[in-house]
Design a protein around this motif. Sequence first.
Motif, PDB file in Angstrom:
ATOM      1  N   LEU A  92      51.741  36.390  39.288  1.00  0.00           N
ATOM      2  CA  LEU A  92      51.301  34.880  39.573  1.00  0.00           C
ATOM      3  C   LEU A  92      49.941  34.715  39.684  1.00  0.00           C
ATOM      4  N   THR A  93      49.411  33.902  39.047  1.00  0.00           N
ATOM      5  CA  THR A  93      48.087  33.892  38.830  1.00  0.00           C
ATOM      6  C   THR A  93      47.461  32.628  39.685  1.00  0.00           C
ATOM      7  N   ALA A  94      46.101  32.958  40.386  1.00  0.00           N
ATOM      8  CA  ALA A  94      45.566  32.007  40.967  1.00  0.00           C
ATOM      9  C   ALA A  94      44.071  31.740  40.133  1.00  0.00           C
ATOM     10  N   MET A  95      43.786  30.472  40.082  1.00  0.00           N
ATOM     11  CA  MET A  95      42.676  30.080  39.273  1.00  0.00           C
ATOM     12  C   MET A  95      41.375  30.287  40.174  1.00  0.00           C
TER      13      MET A  95
ATOM     14  N   ILE B  99      43.947  36.821  38.854  1.00  0.00           N
ATOM     15  CA  ILE B  99      43.312  35.470  38.916  1.00  0.00           C
ATOM     16  C   ILE B  99      42.830  35.508  37.561  1.00  0.00           C
ATOM     17  N   ALA B 100      42.492  34.183  37.165  1.00  0.00           N
ATOM     18  CA  ALA B 100      42.114  33.922  35.839  1.00  0.00           C
ATOM     19  C   ALA B 100      41.496  32.518  35.670  1.00  0.00           C
ATOM     20  N   GLY B 101      40.768  32.471  34.529  1.00  0.00           N
ATOM     21  CA  GLY B 101      39.853  31.155  34.329  1.00  0.00           C
ATOM     22  C   GLY B 101      38.346  31.666  33.829  1.00  0.00           C
TER      23      GLY B 101
ATOM     24  N   PRO C  50      32.866  34.473  40.347  1.00  0.00           N
ATOM     25  CA  PRO C  50      32.941  35.878  40.698  1.00  0.00           C
ATOM     26  C   PRO C  50      34.362  36.203  41.418  1.00  0.00           C
ATOM     27  N   PRO C  51      34.842  37.283  41.247  1.00  0.00           N
ATOM     28  CA  PRO C  51      36.300  37.512  41.893  1.00  0.00           C
ATOM     29  C   PRO C  51      35.930  37.745  43.342  1.00  0.00           C
ATOM     30  N   THR C  52      34.648  37.883  43.879  1.00  0.00           N
ATOM     31  CA  THR C  52      34.409  38.115  45.272  1.00  0.00           C
ATOM     32  C   THR C  52      34.738  36.785  46.019  1.00  0.00           C
ATOM     33  N   ARG C  53      34.649  35.585  45.346  1.00  0.00           N
ATOM     34  CA  ARG C  53      35.146  34.681  45.971  1.00  0.00           C
ATOM     35  C   ARG C  53      36.503  34.482  46.510  1.00  0.00           C
ATOM     36  N   HIS C  54      37.226  35.337  46.283  1.00  0.00           N
ATOM     37  CA  HIS C  54      38.580  35.375  46.586  1.00  0.00           C
ATOM     38  C   HIS C  54      39.036  36.477  47.537  1.00  0.00           C
ATOM     39  N   LEU C  55      38.184  37.050  48.289  1.00  0.00           N
ATOM     40  CA  LEU C  55      38.290  38.411  48.920  1.00  0.00           C
ATOM     41  C   LEU C  55      39.363  38.266  49.878  1.00  0.00           C
TER      42      LEU C  55
END
Length: 365
Positions: free
Chosen positions: A152-155, A181-183, A189-194
């Motif tokens: 399952l992917t989060a944008m 996560i993709a997009g 940056p991926p750190t927005r989704h910590l």
Amino acid sequence: MTGPMPLDLASIRQAPKALLHDHLDGGLRPATVLELAADCGYDQLPARDAESLGAWFRDAADSGSLERYLETFAHTVAVMQTPEGLRRVARECAIDLAEDGVVYAEVRFAPEQHLEKGLTLDEVVEHTLAGFREGEALAAEKGNVIRVTCLLTAMRHAARSREIAELTVRFRDSGVGGFDIAGAEAGFPPTRHLDAFEYLRANHAHFTIHAGEAFGLPSIHEALAFCGCDRLGHGVRITDDISVPGAIEEAQLGLVANYVRDMRVPLELCPSSNVQTGAVPSLDKHPFDLLARLRFRVTVNTDNRLMSDTSMSEEMRKLVDTFGYGWSDLERFTINAMKSAFIPFPDRLKIIDEVIKPGYAVLLG
């Protein structure tokens, strides 16, 4: 048979393959896009016959820009908003992969993009998983056994990653193997989704991160050091941390590259797609061979079969033609992928020992 089989596309199709990076909304059959568009009243397709539509997707994706490449998904996502559409696309995905010799596949998609017709996130996942199971059963009837695991992917530009992480954990006993996560990478940056990654780690859930594709080493560093991902989606820009002044034996690895190799972090490399999005200038300049020779855990993947007009067999053939690989190399890349799969260790070992190794033993003669 004495000696190895010739290495051509037909024989490569017979080889058992393991696929870790394939997008559900990037692998539709052009004819299916047309039929589903008619069923749901979507009238914005750029072509009216399957051949022309397939060519449009391929040409539009050949822009050399990740952002332009991602725009093509507006059409496929638009026809995947109903239970019937989701089930059909997932069912055909499993069948198509199995017919290409894929015995294990992890197929990812973003549930948050399929809510326009009133489905809930849970319903989106349920219908997609049902489609995969149907496809597995139909493939088996034809003698093509495949196991499909869903990611399952989060944008990364949206704010639903924690919600999708919880969805991943909720369905992990029903066919969901992990999170992604993709997009567009730049600016997101991926750190927005910590918080999502902390939740996944707290629940011992697997996850991969698109990193090092359109953006460089900082994206990879964040994905590993701060987010703690299990695998790197693409990761081609790891070469920014590798210097090869002369012979391959003289290669100098920086801290990040050393960590990725030492920790056997799998690289989900997608040769054709990486060229299309401009991550690498051409196939002969793709870092796949350098990374393979340096013994990184490289894997071969399709990314988006529709946009790249490709298959796992095609990707392997291109690598064979470009870098001169043999059957033993393809076997190593396949085992690399299977070792890195988001399923229990005994299941991985069973597929390696009972399917992949015997399959390549036949091809090797």
